[in-house]
Design an enzyme around this catalytic site. Structure first.
Site, PDB file in Angstrom:
ATOM      1  CB  CYS A 142      -0.952   0.006   1.197  1.00  0.00           C
ATOM      2  SG  CYS A 142      -2.310  -1.171   1.041  1.00  0.00           S
ATOM      3  CB  ILE A 143       3.129   2.794   2.493  1.00  0.00           C
ATOM      4  CG1 ILE A 143       2.212   2.534   3.683  1.00  0.00           C
ATOM      5  CG2 ILE A 143       3.823   4.143   2.677  1.00  0.00           C
ATOM      6  CD1 ILE A 143       2.933   2.422   5.004  1.00  0.00           C
TER       7      ILE A 143
END
Length: 438
Positions: A275-276
């Site tokens: 995600c990040i």
């Protein structure tokens, strides 16, 4: 009864059959929780290997308890299939497929699209569909809704569609799928109410309802962009502190004593996980549609993306002080996982560090008890099986890229010629004469 009333009654009586599309780090834990809550669950995946493992009760995800999976499969509450025609037997479908970036750093939503198309072929009236995969705002309404309506069913009248972002944090000992608060947005008030009720019947957490799928899609992007920007700040501060001869790790420990207005973020060799590192690219790509330039976000992405190369430059400096060139030196990278104490190496910056070291001529090997081997760019890399004093002493440099707690850092310090610790994993080691920290 109306569709809403019928579905609420079926949820209350646990008469809903659940489908989970994509049985990876997000989908399998969700499928297990649905089944544990008393809902018969079918997992869908195009990888036959995963399907076979689940049907044999064999777990491959760290956040799933082995005995839970075995018991649910044995009791007939959970099974897996690669046959999407069984979607016709499902009342609630959660899509949990990957949303990576393509070679041009643009969103690749092909997995979401193909899954939605497969569902549309077999979906029946009265079905709830939710997307959990992280994506750009508008995906649910602009991409999925038209595809699902090719079934001849109408959204809001014949089926409900929503978005509820996953919040899986692999290795988190406190927050799992079961107890992490959930955000739900859907197309229409009835859809939101029913889909939220479904999650409330399964999870021991707050279910926070928002007014649309786009709100829920954007809030997930905000969560991870917030972290991306702050980690970028930590990385840039660490680079500056190194130039100034200041220990950033001591700086941040001092700063976090403030009880308000500050949250500690830490530097490292780059960003990992699904995600990040990816989500800000989704947002900046979508923002261009509106003629908007996400300057702050893109600046943090540039800092974070450069960290693997910066860490290799620092490793070369450490070797240089020991009168060694990086080219031809023996380097051991300790830790391939993108965070400590997990077996997940998706987008791990340690892999970039390894590949850059190799490209610069270093004889590079790795050790990670959680990850004996990994694949990157079509190649398989196999690590060494163990570390001991003799093995550590045989390398010119040890580079720590994951702070696993099962590593004997005192032994490494006592036997290594030189150490570059990118995660401050050795902060408790007293003798620091051969340790340099990012």
């Amino acid at each position: 009864m109306s569709m809403k009333e019928t579905l609420l009654k079926k949820i209350e009586n646990k008469e809903i059959t659940v489908g989970v599309v994509g049985l990876g780090y997000v989908g399998l834990p969700l499928a297990v929780e649905k089944a544990k809550a008393g809902f018969k669950t079918i997992g869908f995946d195009v990888q036959q290997e995963k399907v076979d493992l689940i049907n044999q009760g064999k777990n491959y995800i760290g956040d799933v308890v082995d005995n839970d999976l075995q018991e649910l499969v044995a009791n007939g509450m959970l099974r897996a299939t690669a046959d999407f025609s069984e979607v016709c037997d499902v009342d609630f479908i959660a899509i949990c497929v990957p949303t990576p970036l393509d070679d041009h750093q643009q969103p690749d939503i092909s997995y979401v699209k193909s899954s939605t198309e497969a569902i549309a072929k077999y979906m029946t009236k009265g079905t709830m569909v939710t997307l959990e995969s992280t994506t750009y705002p508008g995906t649910t309404e602009e991409l999925m809704k038209p595809i699902l309506e090719t079934s001849g069913l109408k959204c809001g009248e014949d089926f409900y569609l929503g978005f509820s972002p996953e919040r899986i944090d692999p290795g988190n000992k406190q927050f799992k799928t079961k107890n992490t608060p959930k955000v739900v947005g859907a197309i229409g008030k009835d859809a939101r109410e029913v889909i939220a009720a479904m999650y409330r019947a399964v999870l021991d957490s707050d279910i926070y309802e928002v007014s649309s799928p786009a709100i829920a899609e954007m809030e997930k992007i905000l969560e991870n962009t917030y972290r991306n920007i702050n980690i970028g700040l930590a990385n840039e501060m660490a680079i500056l502190c190194n130039k100034m001869g200041i220990d950033y790790w001591e700086v941040v420990d001092a700063a976090k004593t403030k009880p308000y207005g500050f949250q500690a973020f830490y530097p490292g060799p780059g960003l990992g996980g699904h995600c990040i590192p990816l989500d800000p690219y989704y947002l900046s790509w979508k923002a261009r549609e509106y003629g908007f330039h996400t300057s702050m976000i893109e600046a943090s992405m540039m800092v974070n993306d450069k960290m693997p190369e910066y860490c290799v430059d620092r490793a070369a400096e450490v070797l240089n002080r020991h009168k060694k060139a990086l080219n031809g030196s023996k380097v051991l990278v300790v830790g391939v996982a993108y965070k400590n104490d997990i077996d997940d190496y998706r987008e791990s910056p340690a892999i970039d560090v390894i590949e850059i070291l190799k490209s610069r001529g270093a004889e590079t090997e790795f050790y990670d008890s959680y990850i004996p081997s990994f694949r990157s760019h079509g190649k398989t890399y196999t690590g060494i099986e163990k570390i001991d004093p003799a093995i550590i002493a045989s390398y010119d440099l040890i580079v720590i890229t994951a702070a696993h707690t099962n590593v004997d850092y005192d032994m490494i310090q006592q036997n290594a010629k030189a150490i570059f610790d990118t995660k401050n994993a050795m902060k408790a080691v007293v003798n620091r004469e051969n340790i340099e920290v990012l």
